[in-house]
Design an enzyme around this catalytic site. Structure first.
Site, PDB file in Angstrom:
ATOM      1  N   GLU A 176      -6.639  -0.710   1.803  1.00 36.06           N
ATOM      2  CA  GLU A 176      -7.093  -1.593   2.892  1.00 36.06           C
ATOM      3  C   GLU A 176      -5.921  -2.500   3.216  1.00 36.06           C
ATOM      4  O   GLU A 176      -5.697  -3.513   2.552  1.00 36.06           O
ATOM      5  CB  GLU A 176      -8.297  -2.430   2.422  1.00 36.06           C
ATOM      6  CG  GLU A 176      -9.529  -1.615   2.056  1.00 36.06           C
ATOM      7  CD  GLU A 176     -10.299  -1.133   3.279  1.00 36.06           C
ATOM      8  OE1 GLU A 176      -9.908  -1.445   4.421  1.00 36.06           O
ATOM      9  OE2 GLU A 176     -11.301  -0.422   3.078  1.00 36.06           O
ATOM     10  N   CYS A 191      -7.076  -9.930   7.929  1.00 38.64           N
ATOM     11  CA  CYS A 191      -6.561  -8.609   8.293  1.00 38.64           C
ATOM     12  C   CYS A 191      -7.044  -8.240   9.693  1.00 38.64           C
ATOM     13  O   CYS A 191      -6.400  -7.474  10.405  1.00 38.64           O
ATOM     14  CB  CYS A 191      -6.992  -7.572   7.276  1.00 38.64           C
ATOM     15  SG  CYS A 191      -8.750  -7.607   6.950  1.00 38.64           S
ATOM     16  N   GLY A 241       0.814  -1.219   0.000  1.00 39.19           N
ATOM     17  CA  GLY A 241       0.000   0.000   0.000  1.00 39.19           C
ATOM     18  C   GLY A 241       0.838   1.256   0.000  1.00 39.19           C
ATOM     19  O   GLY A 241       0.462   2.262  -0.625  1.00 39.19           O
TER      20      GLY A 241
HETATM   21  P1  NAD Z   1       0.316  -8.505  -0.698  1.00 39.37           P
HETATM   22  O1  NAD Z   1       0.587  -7.115  -0.316  1.00 39.37           O
HETATM   23  O2  NAD Z   1       1.456  -9.425  -0.881  1.00 39.37           O
HETATM   24  O3  NAD Z   1      -0.506  -8.555  -2.066  1.00 39.37           O
HETATM   25  C1  NAD Z   1      -1.776  -7.932  -2.179  1.00 39.37           C
HETATM   26  C2  NAD Z   1      -2.065  -7.641  -3.629  1.00 39.37           C
HETATM   27  O4  NAD Z   1      -1.196  -6.598  -4.068  1.00 39.37           O
HETATM   28  C3  NAD Z   1      -1.816  -8.834  -4.567  1.00 39.37           C
HETATM   29  O5  NAD Z   1      -2.817  -8.861  -5.565  1.00 39.37           O
HETATM   30  C4  NAD Z   1      -0.489  -8.483  -5.174  1.00 39.37           C
HETATM   31  O6  NAD Z   1      -0.272  -9.112  -6.412  1.00 39.37           O
HETATM   32  C5  NAD Z   1      -0.644  -6.968  -5.305  1.00 39.37           C
HETATM   33  N1  NAD Z   1       0.601  -6.221  -5.526  1.00 39.37           N
HETATM   34  C6  NAD Z   1       1.777  -6.356  -4.877  1.00 39.37           C
HETATM   35  N2  NAD Z   1       2.690  -5.496  -5.397  1.00 39.37           N
HETATM   36  C7  NAD Z   1       2.067  -4.791  -6.362  1.00 39.37           C
HETATM   37  C8  NAD Z   1       2.475  -3.766  -7.259  1.00 39.37           C
HETATM   38  N3  NAD Z   1       3.714  -3.304  -7.267  1.00 39.37           N
HETATM   39  N4  NAD Z   1       1.575  -3.268  -8.112  1.00 39.37           N
HETATM   40  C9  NAD Z   1       0.304  -3.715  -8.125  1.00 39.37           C
HETATM   41  N5  NAD Z   1      -0.137  -4.726  -7.321  1.00 39.37           N
HETATM   42  C10 NAD Z   1       0.745  -5.242  -6.448  1.00 39.37           C
HETATM   43  O7  NAD Z   1      -0.703  -9.088   0.398  1.00 39.37           O
HETATM   44  P2  NAD Z   1      -1.210 -10.585   0.592  1.00 39.37           P
HETATM   45  O8  NAD Z   1      -0.104 -11.402   1.165  1.00 39.37           O
HETATM   46  O9  NAD Z   1      -1.909 -11.067  -0.638  1.00 39.37           O
HETATM   47  O10 NAD Z   1      -2.345 -10.365   1.687  1.00 39.37           O
HETATM   48  C11 NAD Z   1      -2.094 -10.259   3.054  1.00 39.37           C
HETATM   49  C12 NAD Z   1      -2.096  -8.821   3.514  1.00 39.37           C
HETATM   50  O11 NAD Z   1      -3.289  -8.175   3.126  1.00 39.37           O
HETATM   51  C13 NAD Z   1      -2.049  -8.689   5.026  1.00 39.37           C
HETATM   52  O12 NAD Z   1      -1.193  -7.631   5.357  1.00 39.37           O
HETATM   53  C14 NAD Z   1      -3.478  -8.356   5.389  1.00 39.37           C
HETATM   54  O13 NAD Z   1      -3.631  -7.682   6.621  1.00 39.37           O
HETATM   55  C15 NAD Z   1      -3.879  -7.508   4.238  1.00 39.37           C
HETATM   56  N6  NAD Z   1      -5.322  -7.464   4.086  1.00 39.37           N
HETATM   57  C16 NAD Z   1      -5.964  -6.316   4.439  1.00 39.37           C
HETATM   58  C17 NAD Z   1      -7.346  -6.252   4.347  1.00 39.37           C
HETATM   59  C18 NAD Z   1      -8.094  -5.014   4.759  1.00 39.37           C
HETATM   60  O14 NAD Z   1      -9.243  -4.895   4.389  1.00 39.37           O
HETATM   61  N7  NAD Z   1      -7.502  -4.095   5.506  1.00 39.37           N
HETATM   62  C19 NAD Z   1      -8.076  -7.343   3.863  1.00 39.37           C
HETATM   63  C20 NAD Z   1      -7.382  -8.494   3.493  1.00 39.37           C
HETATM   64  C21 NAD Z   1      -5.999  -8.541   3.608  1.00 39.37           C
END
Ligand code: NAD
Length: 506
Positions: free
Chosen positions: A260, A294, A243
């Protein structure tokens, strides 16, 4: 496994892009594995940048037609999607369990959440209200009206492989937006299955491309999407690290982002709490989804006078949790998503020891015939101090840190003293404690609960968190405003031209 895929119309090979119908893709193959036993479920041919262009052009091409459709009619189409999901709830829930590893009941619960948000969006489609404001000028009408933004980019995390998309997609759709979804590469088949379900509905209405899908590497497809000036809103769910990057890229081009991100959620148990309720809430919050929500409970702030008895009961409750194949009857905790997640669980527990914490229970990787695939772990309970560095981080695994507190003030301070700000709960029978918790002097999180655990929010409220959780709000309440642009309109129906603030110019 084959039955689940057949029911959802999935073969062993799929194209990783769709804009109403699958688009031939030309990238590398991406294998999808079941974390429950390590078997290969299928493979997906990923999209290249040229394939992305095909998807984006088709999606943008249908925007004018979609936004011209009255919102209640868009809602009717979303209603059909909700019904199509009702018909496929069992199969799609099972696929979520198979590909993500959460237990079947939680997989089906995730699909139920999609159905619920579809219903919410149908109602919303008749309630996209603007405002009429009293104009200071005679015979003028001053109003605010909401218009669709255009194309929304939806980036979703692996742990809610279908529901998070729907929170965005169904609301964005009734708002008049089109969208492109880039799901997690860990759960591509869930995304393709959902896409097929909604494509069938969109085809009936000649609206193909309103909801599109593109699966590809972060470095190419992900980066292209977040840099794309044709996408005014990026809604991204995932880690804080992701993020931070996405937020900066999108802000630089003056796009909007709805973030999120990670949580580090605390649950407070006061000395006057109903401990049975609290125990069940902690167990579901910390062990449910193998700690991969999350909103998972990561820190237990327990009043010192009840701490030792409560922790004993918790250890006993952990012993009852059946760990195993997420699709098997009676399983309460499935595997972690992959062996990298197991490694990060193990690393975190090494840091616990190095930083002075004590593992009270669990923490080992589970092996043997009942635990094929290498992704099963014993959920851990750890005695910790609030200021240990590892406690201040989100480890996306079932580790619960027990921290004793002397008072509500101390519990609030510790709750708030982490970078993340998603969910938080207190268990107490005291009205004063409860009111303080949800007051401005209480929890600083986006979600603050009383006698309800940290995980498992209803779709009717706005969902999201503060600080390093990103500040976004999704799902219910007035979250829809994030998917629209506000236009302030002044109509002069007089024969004069009075200026605002009474300025005389000529
Ligand atoms: P992640 O950050 O590894 O990946 C999330 C998404 O981001 C994936 O689709 C990934 O391919 C994409 N992504 C990563 N780098 C990118 C880039 N440079 N450009 C565009 N897209 C990119 O997370 P994860 O391991 O899939 O999920 C777990 C995390 O998500 C935990 O930290 C969890 O707390 C969080 N989460 C938050 C919520 C919320 O609503 N706050 C909900 C679910 C999960």
């Amino acid at each position: 496994m084959r039955d689940i895929l057949n029911e959802l119309g999935l073969g062993s090979d799929s194209f990783g892009a769709s804009a109403g119908a699958p688009i031939e893709t030309h990238g590398d193959w991406l294998d999808s594995f079941a974390p429950g036993d390590g078997s290969k479920i299928g493979r997906v041919k990923m999209a290249t940048l040229d394939d992305y262009e095909v998807v984006m052009k088709k999606t943008l091409g249908v925007f004018e037609k979609w936004r011209a459709l009255p919102a209640p009619q868009r809602g009717e189409i979303v209603r059909e999607m909700g019904n199509a999901l009702r018909a496929k709830k069992k199969a799609l829930g099972a696929l979520v369990a198979l590909e993500m590893g959460k237990i079947r009941a939680e997989g089906e619960g995730e699909v139920q959440e999609m159905i619920d948000i579809a219903d919410f969006a149908v109602g919303l489609s008749r309630q996209i209200y603007g405002q009429v404001i009293a104009s200071e000028r005679p015979l003028h009408r001053l109003t605010e009206q909401w218009h669709p933004l255009g194309c929304v980019g939806i980036i979703s995390a692996f742990n809610f492989p279908v529901a998070v998309w729907s929170w965005n997609a169904f609301i964005a759709a009734v708002c008049g937006d089109v969208m492109v979804w880039k799901p997690s590469f860990k759960t591509p088949l869930c995304a393709i299955a959902v896409q097929k379900i909604v494509d069938e509905v969109l085809a009936k209405h000649n609206m193909l491309g309103v909801m599109s899908l593109v699966i590809g590497p972060n470095e190419t497809i992900g980066e292209r999407l977040i840099h794309d000036e044709r996408v005014p809103l990026i809604s991204a769910t995932g880690s804080t690290r992701m993020g931070q990057h996405v937020g900066q890229v999108v802000a630089k081009r003056f796009g909007r982002s709805l973030l999120e991100l990670g949580g580090n959620n605390a649950l407070v148990v006061m000395d006057d709490a109903n401990q049975d309720l609290a125990l069940r809430a902690v167990l579901f919050g910390a062990v449910g989804t193998a700690g991969q929500r999350c909103t998972s409970t990561r820190r237990l702030l327990v009043h010192k006078t009840i701490a030792s008895g409560f922790v004993d009961k918790l250890v006993k409750a952990y012993d009852q949790v059946k760990i195993g194949n997420p699709l098997a009857e009676g399983t309460l905790m499935g595997p972690l998503i992959d062996t990298d997640a197991v490694a990060s669980f193990t690393r975190a527990l090494e840091q616990v020891k190095a930083q002075g914490g004590e593992i009270l229970r669990g923490g080992k990787r589970l092996t043997g015939d009942n635990y094929p695939g290498g992704c099963y772990v014993e959920p851990a309970i750890v005695r910790a101090k609030a200021d240990m560095q590892i406690v201040r981080e989100e480890t996306f695994a079932p580790i619960l840190y027990i921290i004793t507190v002397d008072s509500l003030e101390e519990a609030i301070r510790i709750n708030n003293d982490v970078p993340q700000g998603l969910s938080s709960s207190i268990f107490t029978e005291s009205m004063r404690n409860a009111e303080r918790w949800v007051s401005a002097m209480g929890s600083d999180c986006g979600i603050a609960n009383v006698n309800v655990g940290t995980s498992g929010a209803e779709i009717g409220g706005a969902f999201g968190g503060e600080k390093h959780t990103g500040g976004g709000r999704e799902a219910g309440s007035d979250s829809w405003k994030a998917y629209m642009r506000r236009q302030t309109q002044t109509v002069n129906w007089s024969t004069a031209l009075p200026l605002a603030q009474g300025i005389q110019f000529l």
